[in-house]
Enzyme design. Structure first.
Site, PDB file in Angstrom:
ATOM      1  N   GLY A 122       3.044  -9.286  -7.109  1.00 44.40           N
ATOM      2  CA  GLY A 122       1.757  -9.476  -6.422  1.00 44.40           C
ATOM      3  C   GLY A 122       0.921  -8.221  -6.326  1.00 44.40           C
ATOM      4  N   GLY A 123       1.522  -7.051  -6.636  1.00 45.22           N
ATOM      5  CA  GLY A 123       0.726  -5.816  -6.720  1.00 45.22           C
ATOM      6  C   GLY A 123       0.148  -5.375  -5.394  1.00 45.22           C
ATOM      7  N   GLY A 135       7.591   0.279 -16.569  1.00 39.41           N
ATOM      8  CA  GLY A 135       7.352  -0.025 -17.973  1.00 39.41           C
ATOM      9  C   GLY A 135       6.620   1.119 -18.669  1.00 39.41           C
ATOM     10  N   GLU A 147     -18.888   9.569   6.802  1.00 36.08           N
ATOM     11  CA  GLU A 147     -19.281   9.157   5.447  1.00 36.08           C
ATOM     12  C   GLU A 147     -20.095  10.271   4.798  1.00 36.08           C
ATOM     13  OE1 GLU A 147     -18.995   6.558   3.081  1.00 36.08           O
ATOM     14  OE2 GLU A 147     -20.398   7.814   1.961  1.00 36.08           O
ATOM     15  N   ASP A 175      -7.877  -3.235 -12.187  1.00 35.80           N
ATOM     16  CA  ASP A 175      -8.333  -1.966 -11.600  1.00 35.80           C
ATOM     17  C   ASP A 175      -8.160  -0.781 -12.541  1.00 35.80           C
ATOM     18  OD1 ASP A 175      -8.901  -3.318  -9.277  1.00 35.80           O
ATOM     19  OD2 ASP A 175      -7.624  -2.091  -7.984  1.00 35.80           O
ATOM     20  N   HIS A 177     -25.332 -31.348   7.397  1.00 32.10           N
ATOM     21  CA  HIS A 177     -25.858 -30.872   8.684  1.00 32.10           C
ATOM     22  C   HIS A 177     -24.873 -31.223   9.782  1.00 32.10           C
ATOM     23  CE1 HIS A 177     -28.666 -29.896  11.856  1.00 32.10           C
ATOM     24  NE2 HIS A 177     -28.357 -31.059  12.418  1.00 32.10           N
TER      25      HIS A 177
HETATM   26  P1  FAD Z   1      -2.646  -4.032  -8.682  1.00 36.23           P
HETATM   27  O1  FAD Z   1      -2.784  -5.130  -7.702  1.00 36.23           O
HETATM   28  O2  FAD Z   1      -2.794  -2.641  -8.187  1.00 36.23           O
HETATM   29  O3  FAD Z   1      -1.208  -4.227  -9.349  1.00 36.23           O
HETATM   30  C1  FAD Z   1      -0.676  -3.320 -10.250  1.00 36.23           C
HETATM   31  C2  FAD Z   1       0.824  -3.500 -10.274  1.00 36.23           C
HETATM   32  O4  FAD Z   1       1.351  -2.769 -11.377  1.00 36.23           O
HETATM   33  C3  FAD Z   1       1.526  -2.954  -9.038  1.00 36.23           C
HETATM   34  O5  FAD Z   1       2.415  -3.925  -8.527  1.00 36.23           O
HETATM   35  C4  FAD Z   1       2.299  -1.738  -9.551  1.00 36.23           C
HETATM   36  O6  FAD Z   1       3.530  -1.528  -8.857  1.00 36.23           O
HETATM   37  C5  FAD Z   1       2.573  -2.146 -10.985  1.00 36.23           C
HETATM   38  N1  FAD Z   1       2.781  -1.031 -11.901  1.00 36.23           N
HETATM   39  C6  FAD Z   1       2.008   0.077 -12.074  1.00 36.23           C
HETATM   40  N2  FAD Z   1       2.483   0.839 -13.083  1.00 36.23           N
HETATM   41  C7  FAD Z   1       3.592   0.201 -13.557  1.00 36.23           C
HETATM   42  C8  FAD Z   1       4.509   0.475 -14.579  1.00 36.23           C
HETATM   43  N3  FAD Z   1       4.371   1.533 -15.392  1.00 36.23           N
HETATM   44  N4  FAD Z   1       5.529  -0.390 -14.767  1.00 36.23           N
HETATM   45  C9  FAD Z   1       5.676  -1.483 -13.992  1.00 36.23           C
HETATM   46  N5  FAD Z   1       4.827  -1.802 -13.009  1.00 36.23           N
HETATM   47  C10 FAD Z   1       3.796  -0.975 -12.806  1.00 36.23           C
HETATM   48  N6  FAD Z   1      -9.830  -7.053  -3.489  1.00 36.23           N
HETATM   49  C11 FAD Z   1     -10.443  -8.234  -3.262  1.00 36.23           C
HETATM   50  O7  FAD Z   1     -10.950  -8.843  -4.201  1.00 36.23           O
HETATM   51  N7  FAD Z   1     -10.495  -8.777  -2.011  1.00 36.23           N
HETATM   52  C12 FAD Z   1      -9.959  -8.156  -0.947  1.00 36.23           C
HETATM   53  O8  FAD Z   1     -10.028  -8.665   0.172  1.00 36.23           O
HETATM   54  C13 FAD Z   1      -9.327  -6.910  -1.146  1.00 36.23           C
HETATM   55  N8  FAD Z   1      -8.777  -6.254  -0.112  1.00 36.23           N
HETATM   56  C14 FAD Z   1      -8.152  -5.061  -0.335  1.00 36.23           C
HETATM   57  C15 FAD Z   1      -7.615  -4.405   0.759  1.00 36.23           C
HETATM   58  C16 FAD Z   1      -6.974  -3.200   0.593  1.00 36.23           C
HETATM   59  C17 FAD Z   1      -6.404  -2.478   1.787  1.00 36.23           C
HETATM   60  C18 FAD Z   1      -6.840  -2.659  -0.721  1.00 36.23           C
HETATM   61  C19 FAD Z   1      -6.111  -1.367  -0.925  1.00 36.23           C
HETATM   62  C20 FAD Z   1      -7.375  -3.304  -1.812  1.00 36.23           C
HETATM   63  C21 FAD Z   1      -8.039  -4.515  -1.625  1.00 36.23           C
HETATM   64  N9  FAD Z   1      -8.625  -5.205  -2.681  1.00 36.23           N
HETATM   65  C22 FAD Z   1      -9.270  -6.388  -2.461  1.00 36.23           C
HETATM   66  C23 FAD Z   1      -8.562  -4.689  -4.066  1.00 36.23           C
HETATM   67  C24 FAD Z   1      -7.438  -5.410  -4.839  1.00 36.23           C
HETATM   68  O9  FAD Z   1      -6.220  -5.217  -4.170  1.00 36.23           O
HETATM   69  C25 FAD Z   1      -7.352  -4.871  -6.254  1.00 36.23           C
HETATM   70  O10 FAD Z   1      -8.617  -4.957  -6.873  1.00 36.23           O
HETATM   71  C26 FAD Z   1      -6.344  -5.683  -7.070  1.00 36.23           C
HETATM   72  O11 FAD Z   1      -5.068  -5.638  -6.484  1.00 36.23           O
HETATM   73  C27 FAD Z   1      -6.272  -5.160  -8.506  1.00 36.23           C
HETATM   74  O12 FAD Z   1      -5.350  -5.923  -9.225  1.00 36.23           O
HETATM   75  P2  FAD Z   1      -4.567  -5.345 -10.478  1.00 36.23           P
HETATM   76  O13 FAD Z   1      -3.708  -6.470 -10.948  1.00 36.23           O
HETATM   77  O14 FAD Z   1      -5.497  -4.714 -11.405  1.00 36.23           O
HETATM   78  O15 FAD Z   1      -3.639  -4.173  -9.907  1.00 36.23           O
HETATM   79  P1  NAI Z   2     -15.169   2.433  -1.518  1.00 32.59           P
HETATM   80  O1  NAI Z   2     -15.554   2.937  -2.832  1.00 32.59           O
HETATM   81  O2  NAI Z   2     -15.537   1.051  -1.102  1.00 32.59           O
HETATM   82  O3  NAI Z   2     -15.764   3.394  -0.376  1.00 32.59           O
HETATM   83  C1  NAI Z   2     -15.447   4.740  -0.311  1.00 32.59           C
HETATM   84  C2  NAI Z   2     -16.455   5.428   0.594  1.00 32.59           C
HETATM   85  O4  NAI Z   2     -16.023   6.752   0.824  1.00 32.59           O
HETATM   86  C3  NAI Z   2     -17.840   5.506  -0.026  1.00 32.59           C
HETATM   87  O5  NAI Z   2     -18.774   5.109   0.934  1.00 32.59           O
HETATM   88  C4  NAI Z   2     -17.963   6.971  -0.412  1.00 32.59           C
HETATM   89  O6  NAI Z   2     -19.301   7.431  -0.384  1.00 32.59           O
HETATM   90  C5  NAI Z   2     -17.131   7.615   0.680  1.00 32.59           C
HETATM   91  N1  NAI Z   2     -16.604   8.938   0.347  1.00 32.59           N
HETATM   92  C6  NAI Z   2     -16.118   9.369  -0.851  1.00 32.59           C
HETATM   93  N2  NAI Z   2     -15.680  10.653  -0.739  1.00 32.59           N
HETATM   94  C7  NAI Z   2     -15.869  11.010   0.554  1.00 32.59           C
HETATM   95  C8  NAI Z   2     -15.591  12.182   1.297  1.00 32.59           C
HETATM   96  N3  NAI Z   2     -15.004  13.240   0.731  1.00 32.59           N
HETATM   97  N4  NAI Z   2     -15.918  12.217   2.603  1.00 32.59           N
HETATM   98  C9  NAI Z   2     -16.505  11.127   3.200  1.00 32.59           C
HETATM   99  N5  NAI Z   2     -16.784   9.990   2.545  1.00 32.59           N
HETATM  100  C10 NAI Z   2     -16.456   9.914   1.242  1.00 32.59           C
HETATM  101  O7  NAI Z   2     -13.596   2.665  -1.433  1.00 32.59           O
HETATM  102  P2  NAI Z   2     -12.496   2.115  -0.441  1.00 32.59           P
HETATM  103  O8  NAI Z   2     -13.106   1.631   0.824  1.00 32.59           O
HETATM  104  O9  NAI Z   2     -11.461   3.167  -0.397  1.00 32.59           O
HETATM  105  O10 NAI Z   2     -11.947   0.863  -1.232  1.00 32.59           O
HETATM  106  C11 NAI Z   2     -11.381   1.028  -2.542  1.00 32.59           C
HETATM  107  C12 NAI Z   2     -11.570  -0.196  -3.368  1.00 32.59           C
HETATM  108  O11 NAI Z   2     -10.811  -1.281  -2.874  1.00 32.59           O
HETATM  109  C13 NAI Z   2     -13.013  -0.625  -3.402  1.00 32.59           C
HETATM  110  O12 NAI Z   2     -13.492  -0.390  -4.703  1.00 32.59           O
HETATM  111  C14 NAI Z   2     -13.016  -2.089  -3.102  1.00 32.59           C
HETATM  112  O13 NAI Z   2     -13.604  -2.791  -4.157  1.00 32.59           O
HETATM  113  C15 NAI Z   2     -11.553  -2.472  -2.977  1.00 32.59           C
HETATM  114  N6  NAI Z   2     -11.422  -3.234  -1.737  1.00 32.59           N
HETATM  115  C16 NAI Z   2     -12.013  -4.456  -1.662  1.00 32.59           C
HETATM  116  C17 NAI Z   2     -11.986  -5.173  -0.499  1.00 32.59           C
HETATM  117  C18 NAI Z   2     -12.690  -6.473  -0.450  1.00 32.59           C
HETATM  118  O14 NAI Z   2     -13.036  -7.004  -1.501  1.00 32.59           O
HETATM  119  N7  NAI Z   2     -12.921  -7.030   0.725  1.00 32.59           N
HETATM  120  C19 NAI Z   2     -11.303  -4.682   0.691  1.00 32.59           C
HETATM  121  C20 NAI Z   2     -10.748  -3.361   0.515  1.00 32.59           C
HETATM  122  C21 NAI Z   2     -10.800  -2.701  -0.670  1.00 32.59           C
END
Ligand code: FAD
Ligand code: NAI
Length: 469
Positions: A40-41, A116, A205, A316, A448
């Site tokens: 699930g990453g 991997g 910020e 990502d 509605h």
């Molecule tokens: P990941 O989910 O990062 O998965 C990568 C996987 O690869 C991991 O399990 C890792 O262990 C594995 N891996 C890495 N290298 C290797 C290797 N060499 N061999 C084997 N396994 C490996 N996005 C949203 O759309 N909605 C949200 O509400 C949202 N909330 C978030 C909240 C937080 C706190 C965070 C941190 C992120 C959030 N995101 C959200 C962003 C979202 O989690 C990521 O965009 C998403 O997980 C990316 O998916 P991915 O499959 O590219 O990678």
């Molecule tokens: P972000 O890119 O959303 O925000 C980072 C913020 O930090 C920006 O406003 C930037 O200007 C600021 N910043 C950067 N360097 C700084 C510094 N040195 N000092 C002060 N401020 C600084 O990144 P965030 O919140 O860490 O999330 C990472 C990723 O995870 C995002 O790209 C987002 O897409 C994804 N994510 C998505 C969610 C969702 O879809 N609801 C929830 C959480 C994460």
């Protein structure tokens, strides 16, 4: 002889696991390699899912404390059982990651636990501390290794006092004072969680606005709303250093982004939320000759192919918004491309949501982008204060804004700030996917009373005008 697969996916996040399932559905023999003990990453284990479990629980905690009495529900002030709230979060994560295991078995996907790496010639090595490395062979390889938090030089993360999102999802106690570095999605979602539970949250910020990339009118209104909720903002400010005091508390030195006099801010916990960076460590990309861009992302062509034949990358770890649904869509598209079909992702219609209260949801262009691109657009905007259901729900904060082309009336972007915005944005995403106009939306019946009526009214505002304003 090494095990043979049609496709090996490295990483089991939303990109990787969805890709594996789609490829299996298309008849491929599929392997998944994951270095973590659960599938699930980031999203399922330490991202989307646990954060939404805590956001849901803390929103109800806040409502029980502040809104119930207005609705005629008199209860004693709620008390926090943080251990149970965390247990709810952990159970939610477990149910989701176990769901992925079930889907792998159902689709006859072979899962390997370990790191991997590419050995060349379609061979993938799986290294784990449970035994000697294993090598498998695959006609195609998809890299879906995701991202990890970016960090600040000189600020050491211990995930207890100075935390990334991972630590902030598991704090053992509510900090009295939480310093959030970065007013992006993570900072505002997790800042909201702890503010609702009683922490004094200060968000520092670097830029002069919150939520860069989101529509700036939405961001301005949202900052006002969060400020009323007690969150303090220090914009155009950077954190220079954080010192740990003997009692465990933190002292941060802040400096104006443009330079100038330092200020001191004391905190009990600091959350570093300044963005995420692609994760490619240990994959052996350099030896394999896989090209990276200047930001460390794997370079891909239009069909997710890398510089090495039959090696693809999604999610990502490549360019584009770091969102789970973007990774999932790319997972499906690349599986279809490998199967000889026309896999495709429409990057112009990928919604983005901030799951705060109220929520923010957007799809397509922002007003700032349309202005910068010189596109002639019209705006239809409708406030939730004029929506009957919102009044009944005490949810009148925010608005729906629709941006449409002046000549063609085609919807170019939509931005919602309001309760349940995350669910409402789908209607606008579907409309945009089909190239729909504001008039198409205005002529579509909305049930509605619903919050969604505000979408129709905003569409009417792009034409002759809304009914209820
Ligand atoms: P990941 O989910 O990062 O998965 C990568 C996987 O690869 C991991 O399990 C890792 O262990 C594995 N891996 C890495 N290298 C290797 C290797 N060499 N061999 C084997 N396994 C490996 N996005 C949203 O759309 N909605 C949200 O509400 C949202 N909330 C978030 C909240 C937080 C706190 C965070 C941190 C992120 C959030 N995101 C959200 C962003 C979202 O989690 C990521 O965009 C998403 O997980 C990316 O998916 P991915 O499959 O590219 O990678
Ligand atoms: P972000 O890119 O959303 O925000 C980072 C913020 O930090 C920006 O406003 C930037 O200007 C600021 N910043 C950067 N360097 C700084 C510094 N040195 N000092 C002060 N401020 C600084 O990144 P965030 O919140 O860490 O999330 C990472 C990723 O995870 C995002 O790209 C987002 O897409 C994804 N994510 C998505 C969610 C969702 O879809 N609801 C929830 C959480 C994460």
């Amino acid at each position: 002889m090494a095990d043979q697969f049609d496709l090996t996916v490295i990483g089991s996040g939303p990109g990787g696991y969805v890709c594996a399932i789609r490829a299996a559905q298309l008849g491929m023999k599929v392997a998944v390699v994951e270095k973590m003990p659960t599938f699930g990453g980031t999203c399922l284990n330490i991202g989307c899912i646990p954060s939404k479990a805590l956001l849901h629980a803390t929103e109800l905690f806040e409502e029980a404390g502040h809104s119930f009495s207005h609705l005629g529900i008199d209860i004693a002030a709620p008390t926090l059982n943080l251990a149970q709230m965390m247990a709810h979060k952990d159970e939610t994560v477990a149910a989701n990651v176990n769901g992925v295991s079930f889907l792998f078995k159902k689709n006859k996907i072979t899962a390997f636990e370990g790191l991997g790496s590419l050995l060349g010639g379609g061979r993938v090595q799986i290294a784990s501390d449970k035994g000697a490395p294993q090598v498998i062979e695959s006609k195609h390889i998809v890299i879906a290794t995701g991202s990890v938090p970016a960090t600040l030089p000189g600020i050491d993360i211990d995930e207890e006092r100075i935390v990334t999102s991972t630590g902030a999802l598991s704090l053992g106690a509510v900090p009295d004072r939480l310093l959030v570095i970065g007013a992006g999605v993570i900072g505002l979602e997790l800042g909201s969680v702890w503010a609702r539970l009683g922490a004094k949250v200060t968000v520092v910020e670097f830029l002069d606005r919150i939520l860069p990339g989101m529509d700036s009118e939405v961001a301005r209104q949202f900052q006002r709303i969060l400020s009323k909720q007690g969150v303090e903002f220090r914009l155009s400010t950077k954190v220079k250093s954080i010192d740990r005091q003997e009692d465990g508390s933190l002292t941060a030195r802040l400096e104006p982004a443009a330079g100038g006099d330092m200020a001191i801010l004391d905190a009990d916990v600091a959350l570093v939320a300044i963005g995420r960076k692609p994760f490619t460590q240990g994959l052996g990309l350099e030896a394999a000759g896989v090209e990276l861009d200047s930001r460390g992302r794997i370079v891909t062509g239009p069909h997710y192919g890398t510089s090495i034949e039959s090696v693809y990358a999604i999610g990502d770890v490549i360019a584009g918004p770091m969102l789970a649904h973007k990774a999932e869509d790319e997972g499906i598209a690349v599986a279809e491309v490998i199967a000889g079909q026309a896999g495709h992702v429409n990057y112009g219609a990928i919604p983005a949501v901030v799951y705060t209260n109220p929520e923010i949801a957007s799809v397509g262009k922002t007003e700032d982008e349309l202005k910068a691109e010189g596109i002639d657009y019209k705006t239809g905007k409708f406030p939730f204060t004029a929506n009957g259901r919102a009044k009944a729900m005490l949810a009148t904060q925010g608005f729906v804004k629709i941006l449409a082309d002046v000549q063609t009336d085609r919807v170019l972007g939509a931005h919602i700030i309001g309760k349940n915005a995350s669910e409402m944005i789908e209607a606008l995403t579907v409309l945009m996917e089909f190239g729909g106009s504001a008039e198409d939306l205005a002529r579509t019946t909305a049930p509605h009373p619903t919050l969604s009526e505000a979408i129709r009214e905003a569409a009417l505002m792009c034409g002759d005008g809304a009914i209820h304003i």
